[in-house]
Write a protein that holds these residues in place. Structure first.
Motif, PDB file in Angstrom:
ATOM      1  N   LEU A  29     -19.472  -5.807 -15.039  1.00  0.00           N
ATOM      2  CA  LEU A  29     -19.586  -7.172 -15.566  1.00  0.00           C
ATOM      3  C   LEU A  29     -19.627  -8.191 -14.419  1.00  0.00           C
ATOM      4  CD1 LEU A  29     -17.143  -7.028 -18.596  1.00  0.00           C
ATOM      5  CD2 LEU A  29     -19.574  -7.490 -18.696  1.00  0.00           C
ATOM      6  N   GLU A  30     -18.809  -7.943 -13.393  1.00  0.00           N
ATOM      7  CA  GLU A  30     -18.806  -8.839 -12.229  1.00  0.00           C
ATOM      8  C   GLU A  30     -20.192  -8.853 -11.569  1.00  0.00           C
ATOM      9  OE1 GLU A  30     -16.275 -10.706 -10.891  1.00  0.00           O
ATOM     10  OE2 GLU A  30     -14.512  -9.983 -11.988  1.00  0.00           O
ATOM     11  N   GLY A  47     -16.836   4.072  -6.523  1.00  0.00           N
ATOM     12  CA  GLY A  47     -15.811   4.207  -7.572  1.00  0.00           C
ATOM     13  C   GLY A  47     -15.656   2.955  -8.416  1.00  0.00           C
ATOM     14  N   LEU A  48     -16.734   2.184  -8.532  1.00  0.00           N
ATOM     15  CA  LEU A  48     -16.636   0.961  -9.360  1.00  0.00           C
ATOM     16  C   LEU A  48     -16.545   1.350 -10.837  1.00  0.00           C
ATOM     17  CD1 LEU A  48     -19.286  -1.342  -7.609  1.00  0.00           C
ATOM     18  CD2 LEU A  48     -16.873  -1.011  -7.043  1.00  0.00           C
ATOM     19  N   ASP A  49     -16.035   0.417 -11.655  1.00  0.00           N
ATOM     20  CA  ASP A  49     -15.878   0.717 -13.084  1.00  0.00           C
ATOM     21  C   ASP A  49     -16.574  -0.342 -13.951  1.00  0.00           C
ATOM     22  OD1 ASP A  49     -14.194  -1.460 -13.037  1.00  0.00           O
ATOM     23  OD2 ASP A  49     -12.367  -0.270 -12.887  1.00  0.00           O
ATOM     24  N   ILE A  80     -15.513  -2.954 -15.511  1.00  0.00           N
ATOM     25  CA  ILE A  80     -15.188  -4.373 -15.250  1.00  0.00           C
ATOM     26  C   ILE A  80     -16.003  -4.858 -14.049  1.00  0.00           C
ATOM     27  CG2 ILE A  80     -13.368  -6.013 -14.593  1.00  0.00           C
ATOM     28  CD1 ILE A  80     -11.398  -4.221 -16.114  1.00  0.00           C
ATOM     29  N   ASP A  81     -16.148  -3.974 -13.056  1.00  0.00           N
ATOM     30  CA  ASP A  81     -16.975  -4.321 -11.893  1.00  0.00           C
ATOM     31  C   ASP A  81     -18.424  -4.546 -12.317  1.00  0.00           C
ATOM     32  OD1 ASP A  81     -14.881  -4.016  -9.937  1.00  0.00           O
ATOM     33  OD2 ASP A  81     -15.049  -1.860 -10.207  1.00  0.00           O
ATOM     34  N   LYS A 105       0.821  -1.216   0.000  1.00  0.00           N
ATOM     35  CA  LYS A 105       0.000   0.000   0.000  1.00  0.00           C
ATOM     36  C   LYS A 105       0.855   1.267   0.000  1.00  0.00           C
ATOM     37  CE  LYS A 105      -3.920  -2.163   2.179  1.00  0.00           C
ATOM     38  NZ  LYS A 105      -4.548  -2.485   3.438  1.00  0.00           N
ATOM     39  N   THR A 160     -16.337 -14.492 -14.863  1.00  0.00           N
ATOM     40  CA  THR A 160     -16.135 -13.041 -14.771  1.00  0.00           C
ATOM     41  C   THR A 160     -14.790 -12.671 -15.399  1.00  0.00           C
ATOM     42  OG1 THR A 160     -15.250 -13.352 -12.576  1.00  0.00           O
ATOM     43  CG2 THR A 160     -17.591 -12.772 -12.741  1.00  0.00           C
ATOM     44  N   PRO A 161     -14.653 -11.413 -15.805  1.00  0.00           N
ATOM     45  CA  PRO A 161     -13.470 -11.064 -16.597  1.00  0.00           C
ATOM     46  C   PRO A 161     -12.180 -10.787 -15.827  1.00  0.00           C
ATOM     47  CG  PRO A 161     -14.934  -9.174 -16.390  1.00  0.00           C
ATOM     48  CD  PRO A 161     -15.607 -10.303 -15.704  1.00  0.00           C
ATOM     49  N   THR A 162     -12.285 -10.400 -14.541  1.00  0.00           N
ATOM     50  CA  THR A 162     -11.109  -9.866 -13.853  1.00  0.00           C
ATOM     51  C   THR A 162      -9.895 -10.799 -13.880  1.00  0.00           C
ATOM     52  OG1 THR A 162     -12.574  -8.612 -12.448  1.00  0.00           O
ATOM     53  CG2 THR A 162     -10.296  -8.805 -11.710  1.00  0.00           C
ATOM     54  N   ASN A 165     -12.981  -7.328  -4.381  1.00  0.00           N
ATOM     55  CA  ASN A 165     -11.744  -7.147  -3.605  1.00  0.00           C
ATOM     56  C   ASN A 165     -11.603  -5.744  -3.007  1.00  0.00           C
ATOM     57  OD1 ASN A 165     -10.726  -9.759  -4.177  1.00  0.00           O
ATOM     58  ND2 ASN A 165     -10.104  -9.037  -6.204  1.00  0.00           N
ATOM     59  N   LEU A 166     -12.696  -5.269  -2.420  1.00  0.00           N
ATOM     60  CA  LEU A 166     -12.631  -3.953  -1.767  1.00  0.00           C
ATOM     61  C   LEU A 166     -12.096  -4.169  -0.347  1.00  0.00           C
ATOM     62  CD1 LEU A 166     -16.103  -2.654  -3.009  1.00  0.00           C
ATOM     63  CD2 LEU A 166     -13.882  -2.065  -3.950  1.00  0.00           C
ATOM     64  N   GLU A 167     -10.822  -4.589  -0.289  1.00  0.00           N
ATOM     65  CA  GLU A 167     -10.201  -5.044   0.958  1.00  0.00           C
ATOM     66  C   GLU A 167     -10.319  -4.068   2.127  1.00  0.00           C
ATOM     67  OE1 GLU A 167      -6.260  -5.638  -0.328  1.00  0.00           O
ATOM     68  OE2 GLU A 167      -6.661  -7.563  -1.285  1.00  0.00           O
ATOM     69  N   ASP A 168     -10.184  -2.782   1.809  1.00  0.00           N
ATOM     70  CA  ASP A 168     -10.148  -1.803   2.897  1.00  0.00           C
ATOM     71  C   ASP A 168     -11.524  -1.324   3.330  1.00  0.00           C
ATOM     72  OD1 ASP A 168      -7.412  -1.853   3.007  1.00  0.00           O
ATOM     73  OD2 ASP A 168      -7.244  -0.458   1.330  1.00  0.00           O
ATOM     74  N   ARG A 170      -6.499  -3.495  -5.955  1.00  0.00           N
ATOM     75  CA  ARG A 170      -7.506  -4.506  -5.580  1.00  0.00           C
ATOM     76  C   ARG A 170      -7.659  -5.636  -6.584  1.00  0.00           C
ATOM     77  NH1 ARG A 170     -13.007  -3.365  -7.458  1.00  0.00           N
ATOM     78  NH2 ARG A 170     -12.956  -1.460  -8.703  1.00  0.00           N
ATOM     79  N   ARG A 171      -7.282  -5.414  -7.845  1.00  0.00           N
ATOM     80  CA  ARG A 171      -7.387  -6.505  -8.823  1.00  0.00           C
ATOM     81  C   ARG A 171      -6.047  -7.200  -9.058  1.00  0.00           C
ATOM     82  NH1 ARG A 171     -10.630  -2.841 -12.309  1.00  0.00           N
ATOM     83  NH2 ARG A 171     -12.780  -3.165 -11.672  1.00  0.00           N
TER      84      ARG A 171
END
Lengths: 354, 85
Positions: free
Chosen positions: B45-46, B38-40, B42-43, A43, A108-110, B17-20, A52-53
């Motif tokens: 699609l998830e 703040g998702l985008d 790619i999110d 971090k 999923t794509p990630t 994976n919003l770890e924090d 995060r990805r």
């Protein structure tokens, strides 16, 4: 042809090498057959939204590259070239795992996007805003050397001035399982200090990311000059000494000119004899060092050897922990790095103090 | 619907994976995209796959997604109305 210098280094390994001020003063001793890197605080280097990805290998590569760039004093480079033996295995495993678990539905794509071999080089370039040459070599255990060869060629020919190169491999759970099944990983835990006396087949598997800023301009803080590198896919034990003398001759040197030989012994009883041919033969009167007891074995482990050579030549100190024999030098002028993995993919890299 | 909202927050944190982030930090009306979480894309699609897999909802019209994924509240309402699992 222009000379090429190492102007910055960054290392994430199973030792605390991410701190460039230190040079193996404190060594972590392991007793296992698979070891993992000492994580820096990621971090501190990567914003959480971007991280995060990212799987571990991407984070390791990003951070090692940032450390190397900061060390060089540059803010950007002309090109990014990486080498990886297996690429982003954690994301590949995740994607394939989901494919099986979900019966080929709900994908999923990630993890698929992040699983490509060029993910690390791509993320570095995105982070830097570097729109130049971007390439990743996936050539098993000479992946890093392939990246190095490419960079050397471009810098020597003055096509680019500053290139970031690196070797990255991460340990994926399934990948390690497969390497255990085919006995490439030692069956037993081995204490790292006893690695070369294990007397068994296989290696201690590991992971790491080692990055370097190479430049055709010497700086006050340059680590070393890279004279040449050469790779061989196949080379017999009998022909190894001749191949090395030919390589040295091409670079107007002979064995007596080498102050320090760095060898890639990994404690595999079947393949360490390649190194013995040199250490007990033509290089028996040369200072010899080894490093895989510190960083473990992975497809780009020679990038750690490259890091070791860089630090040796800059600091002119040899940590006790890397000594393979008792010979010493009055200063280190020339270093030869030799590696092979399972008798294939041999590489020689020649460095000089600058 | 309260349970679905909490479930959605947990799933979003885990799958994206919003770890924090904790569930308490996501308000029901917070925008998921843009200034909120703040998702985008790619999110997005998830989230579409998550609706299909976990709630049996197939989004045929991508324009629909814009309204459904506005916030946890709009997602929960849509799932309550159309969910099959």
């Amino acid at each position: 042809m222009k000379k090429v210098y190492i102007n910055g280094v960054g290392s994430i390994s199973t030792q605390r090498t991410f701190d460039n001020k230190a040079f193996l003063e404190e060594v972590i001793v392991y007793e296992d057959n698979v070891i993992t890197v000492v994580d820096p605080n990621y971090k501190d280097y990567i914003p959480p939204a971007a991280a995060r990805r990212m799987a571990k290998g991407i984070k390791m590569g990003m951070v090692a590259s940032k450390i190397a760039l900061a060390d060089s004093g540059l803010e950007n480079v002309d090109a990014v070239i990486t080498g990886t033996g297996l690429g982003c295995t954690i994301d590949s495993e995740k994607f394939l795992g989901k494919l099986i678990d979900n019966k080929e539905e709900y994908l999923t794509p990630t993890s698929f996007i992040q699983s490509t071999h060029n993910t690390v080089a791509g993320q570095i370039a995105l982070g830097l805003g570097c729109k130049g040459y971007n390439f990743t070599y996936v050539h098993a255990s000479i992946s890093f050397e392939s990246a190095l060869l490419d960079a050397l060629s471009q810098l020597q020919n003055d096509e680019e001035n500053n290139i970031l190169i690196g070797g990255i491999d991460e340990s994926g759970e399934q990948t390690i399982k497969i390497h255990k099944l085919i006995h490439h990983v030692k069956k037993e835990a081995v204490k790292s200090t006893e690695l070369l006396n294990s007397g068994t087949e296989g290696a201690i598997f590991s992971e790491g990311a080692n990055f370097f800023v190479l430049s055709n301009k010497k700086q006050q803080n340059s680590y070393a000059e890279i004279i040449a590198t050469e790779t061989f896919n196949t080379l017999s034990k009998e022909n190894l000494p001749l191949a090395i003398t030919s390589f040295l001759k091409e670079n107007k040197m002979d064995i007596a000119d080498i102050d320090t030989l760095i060898l890639g012994n990994n404690g595999d009883i079947s393949y360490d004899p390649y190194y013995h041919i040199l250490s007990e033969g033509s290089f028996k009167n040369t200072q010899q060092l080894y490093y895989k007891h510190l960083c473990g074995e992975f497809f780009t482990a020679t990038s750690f050897g490259f890091w070791l050579a860089s630090k040796l030549l800059k600091t002119q100190t040899v940590p006790e922990v890397v000594k393979l024999n008792d010979l010493n030098n009055n200063g280190i002028g020339t270093v030869l790095l030799y590696n092979q993995y399972r008798g294939e993919n041999h590489s020689f890299t020649l460095f000089q103090k600058c | 619907m309260g349970n679905i909202k909490l479930e959605l927050k947990e799933k979003i944190i885990e799958q994206l994976n919003l770890e924090d982030m904790t569930v308490d930090e996501i308000a029901d009306k917070d925008p998921l995209f843009g200034e909120g979480l703040g998702l985008d894309s790619i999110d997005a699609l998830e989230l579409i796959v998550m609706l299909d897999k976990d709630y049996g909802i197939k989004l045929a019209d991508p324009k629909e997604g814009k309204k459904i994924f506005e916030s946890i509240e709009t997602m929960a309402a849509y799932i309550t109305e159309h969910g099959k699992k």
